[in-house]
Write an enzyme that holds these catalytic residues in place. Structure first.
Site, short mmCIF file in Angstrom:
data_model
loop_
_atom_site.label_atom_id
_atom_site.label_comp_id
_atom_site.label_asym_id
_atom_site.label_seq_id
_atom_site.Cartn_x
_atom_site.Cartn_y
_atom_site.Cartn_z
N CYS A 47 2.21 44.79 104.06
CA CYS A 47 2.79 44.03 102.94
C CYS A 47 3.42 42.73 103.45
O CYS A 47 3.27 41.68 102.82
CB CYS A 47 3.81 44.87 102.19
SG CYS A 47 3.08 46.33 101.39
N ARG A 119 -2.52 47.97 96.20
CA ARG A 119 -2.60 46.65 96.82
C ARG A 119 -3.76 45.97 96.09
O ARG A 119 -4.89 46.46 96.11
CB ARG A 119 -2.90 46.77 98.31
CG ARG A 119 -2.80 45.42 99.03
CD ARG A 119 -3.00 45.55 100.52
NE ARG A 119 -2.23 46.59 101.16
CZ ARG A 119 -0.93 46.50 101.47
NH1 ARG A 119 -0.25 45.41 101.18
NH2 ARG A 119 -0.31 47.51 102.05
#
Length: 151
Positions: A47, A119
């Protein structure tokens, strides 16, 4: 869980806080494209790499008339500490915190069993409709060159 958003779908308007506590409203970007780049959780390596890459490419997106935004279910306070630790210069990272994951859920991107989003990248056109969407394996760093090439 809602169905995954599809090309041509109108994205429901939302207002979320960025890392500095400012309200960011999707409809305020009408007339330009918006890239919603969802990442599961702050403070995780992939991330971090995703948001740093997006910040590094911010000017290239801006040149193409696109406002990139990072989103996760973390709180605004968490986002602030994280953004500062990464040294983000331009990128706004939004807190889809409360109601928990509401924006991710509305796009079919909320992982109920995990309590965070997929994601994913969702490119929204100038009128608020989905132009392109891609969900990535949770441990895969999105390729932003792919997104830039679509533009």
């Amino acid at each position: 869980m809602a169905d995954l958003v599809k090309v041509g779908d109108l994205v429901k308007d939302f207002t979320l806080k960025d890392q500095d506590g400012n309200d960011v409203t999707l409809s305020s970007f009408r007339g330009k494209k918006v890239l919603l780049s969802f990442h599961p959780l702050a403070w995780t390596p992939i991330c971090r790499d995703q948001m740093k890459a997006l910040d590094d490419l911010y000017d290239r997106f801006a040149e193409k008339g696109v406002e990139p935004l990072g989103l996760s279910v973390d709180s605004m306070f968490c986002k602030k500490a994280w953004a500062d630790s990464m040294g983000l210069k331009n990128l706004k990272i939004l807190a889809d915190f409360w109601p928990h994951g509401e924006v991710a859920e509305s796009l079919g991107l909320f992982r109920e069993k995990n309590g965070f989003s997929e994601r994913a990248n969702v490119l929204i056109d100038e009128e608020g409709k989905v132009q392109w969407v891609k969900v990535y394996e949770i441990k895969t760093l999105p390729d932003f060159e792919e997104v830039l090439n679509i533009l």
